[in-house]
Motif scaffolding. Structure first.
Motif, PDB file in Angstrom:
ATOM      1  N   PHE A  68      55.745  63.371  62.864  1.00  0.00           N
ATOM      2  CA  PHE A  68      56.258  63.384  61.494  1.00  0.00           C
ATOM      3  C   PHE A  68      55.179  62.860  60.551  1.00  0.00           C
ATOM      4  N   THR A  69      55.196  63.393  59.328  1.00  0.00           N
ATOM      5  CA  THR A  69      54.275  62.933  58.295  1.00  0.00           C
ATOM      6  C   THR A  69      55.027  62.710  56.985  1.00  0.00           C
ATOM      7  N   ILE A  70      54.927  61.509  56.459  1.00  0.00           N
ATOM      8  CA  ILE A  70      55.556  61.179  55.178  1.00  0.00           C
ATOM      9  C   ILE A  70      54.514  61.302  54.079  1.00  0.00           C
ATOM     10  N   THR A  89      53.632  63.427  40.693  1.00  0.00           N
ATOM     11  CA  THR A  89      53.837  64.287  39.526  1.00  0.00           C
ATOM     12  C   THR A  89      55.214  64.940  39.555  1.00  0.00           C
ATOM     13  N   LYS A  90      55.774  65.059  40.737  1.00  0.00           N
ATOM     14  CA  LYS A  90      57.101  65.675  40.883  1.00  0.00           C
ATOM     15  C   LYS A  90      58.180  64.652  41.204  1.00  0.00           C
ATOM     16  N   ASN A  91      57.796  63.371  41.274  1.00  0.00           N
ATOM     17  CA  ASN A  91      58.754  62.309  41.630  1.00  0.00           C
ATOM     18  C   ASN A  91      59.508  62.652  42.908  1.00  0.00           C
ATOM     19  N   THR A  92      58.777  63.138  43.886  1.00  0.00           N
ATOM     20  CA  THR A  92      59.387  63.618  45.112  1.00  0.00           C
ATOM     21  C   THR A  92      58.648  63.088  46.331  1.00  0.00           C
ATOM     22  N   MET A  93      59.412  62.734  47.347  1.00  0.00           N
ATOM     23  CA  MET A  93      58.869  62.303  48.624  1.00  0.00           C
ATOM     24  C   MET A  93      59.208  63.370  49.659  1.00  0.00           C
ATOM     25  N   TYR A  94      58.383  63.474  50.686  1.00  0.00           N
ATOM     26  CA  TYR A  94      58.583  64.494  51.702  1.00  0.00           C
ATOM     27  C   TYR A  94      58.520  63.890  53.106  1.00  0.00           C
ATOM     28  N   VAL A 139      58.738  50.971  47.390  1.00  0.00           N
ATOM     29  CA  VAL A 139      58.553  51.502  48.733  1.00  0.00           C
ATOM     30  C   VAL A 139      59.631  52.560  48.960  1.00  0.00           C
ATOM     31  N   MET A 140      59.215  53.723  49.416  1.00  0.00           N
ATOM     32  CA  MET A 140      60.149  54.808  49.726  1.00  0.00           C
ATOM     33  C   MET A 140      60.171  54.994  51.237  1.00  0.00           C
ATOM     34  N   ALA A 141      61.330  55.342  51.754  1.00  0.00           N
ATOM     35  CA  ALA A 141      61.454  55.450  53.210  1.00  0.00           C
ATOM     36  C   ALA A 141      62.428  56.545  53.606  1.00  0.00           C
ATOM     37  N   TRP A 142      62.282  56.975  54.837  1.00  0.00           N
ATOM     38  CA  TRP A 142      63.251  57.863  55.484  1.00  0.00           C
ATOM     39  C   TRP A 142      63.921  57.095  56.619  1.00  0.00           C
ATOM     40  N   PHE A 143      65.230  57.237  56.694  1.00  0.00           N
ATOM     41  CA  PHE A 143      66.025  56.734  57.803  1.00  0.00           C
ATOM     42  C   PHE A 143      66.799  57.911  58.373  1.00  0.00           C
ATOM     43  N   ARG A 144      67.365  57.718  59.546  1.00  0.00           N
ATOM     44  CA  ARG A 144      68.230  58.741  60.127  1.00  0.00           C
ATOM     45  C   ARG A 144      69.344  58.078  60.903  1.00  0.00           C
ATOM     46  N   GLN A 145      70.443  58.819  61.017  1.00  0.00           N
ATOM     47  CA  GLN A 145      71.593  58.317  61.759  1.00  0.00           C
ATOM     48  C   GLN A 145      72.188  59.439  62.580  1.00  0.00           C
ATOM     49  N   ALA A 146      72.141  59.258  63.891  1.00  0.00           N
ATOM     50  CA  ALA A 146      72.729  60.217  64.818  1.00  0.00           C
ATOM     51  C   ALA A 146      74.183  59.834  65.062  1.00  0.00           C
ATOM     52  N   PRO A 147      75.009  60.785  65.500  1.00  0.00           N
ATOM     53  CA  PRO A 147      76.422  60.482  65.761  1.00  0.00           C
ATOM     54  C   PRO A 147      76.582  59.337  66.747  1.00  0.00           C
ATOM     55  N   GLY A 148      77.382  58.365  66.363  1.00  0.00           N
ATOM     56  CA  GLY A 148      77.653  57.244  67.245  1.00  0.00           C
ATOM     57  C   GLY A 148      76.557  56.206  67.316  1.00  0.00           C
ATOM     58  N   LYS A 149      75.526  56.373  66.507  1.00  0.00           N
ATOM     59  CA  LYS A 149      74.410  55.426  66.539  1.00  0.00           C
ATOM     60  C   LYS A 149      74.209  54.781  65.169  1.00  0.00           C
ATOM     61  N   GLU A 150      73.482  53.679  65.172  1.00  0.00           N
ATOM     62  CA  GLU A 150      73.183  53.003  63.924  1.00  0.00           C
ATOM     63  C   GLU A 150      72.075  53.747  63.180  1.00  0.00           C
TER      64      GLU A 150
END
Length: 123
Positions: free
Chosen positions: A68-70, A75-80, A33-44
């Protein structure tokens, strides 16, 4: 050596778009499973979206659903992550992550991480 390398971050005006990439190497992530996370300043760090590498099953945080679209290119071993209609609340460092079987949308469920890429949305 397993590596996840993000790219594509930058400065964009509110309402604009960016496309992030996560290139993988050192392991075949076909069963991960591949995922995107994000972290803003001062936040978890928070979950953004996930996709099964060998399937088209995806899920999104409510805050980004419809904007957003994941996706992945095996073939490129890449997630977007295509990000549209960006607003100031999307400003954060964005991380890609991978795990064989995460039990939930929490960072601790993911074993492999990239170094992050900064996304800044100006109003």
């Amino acid at each position: 050596q397993v590596q996840l390398v993000e790219s594509g971050g930058g400065l964009v005006q509110a309402g604009g778009s960016l496309k992030l990439s996560c290139a993988t190497s050192g392991r075949t992530f076909s069963s991960y499973v591949m995922a995107w996370f994000r972290q803003a300043p001062g936040k978890e760090r928070e979950f953004v979206a996930k996709i099964r590498w060998s399937a088209t099953s995806t899920s999104y945080a409510d805050s980004v659903k419809g904007r957003f679209t994941i996706s992945r290119d095996n073939t490129k071993n890449t997630m977007y992550l295509q990000m549209n209609s960006l607003n100031s609340e999307d400003t954060a460092v964005y991380y890609c992550a991978a795990d064989r079987s995460p039990q939930g949308p929490l960072p601790r469920e993911y074993e492999y991480w990239g170094q992050g890429t900064q996304v800044t949305v100006s109003s």
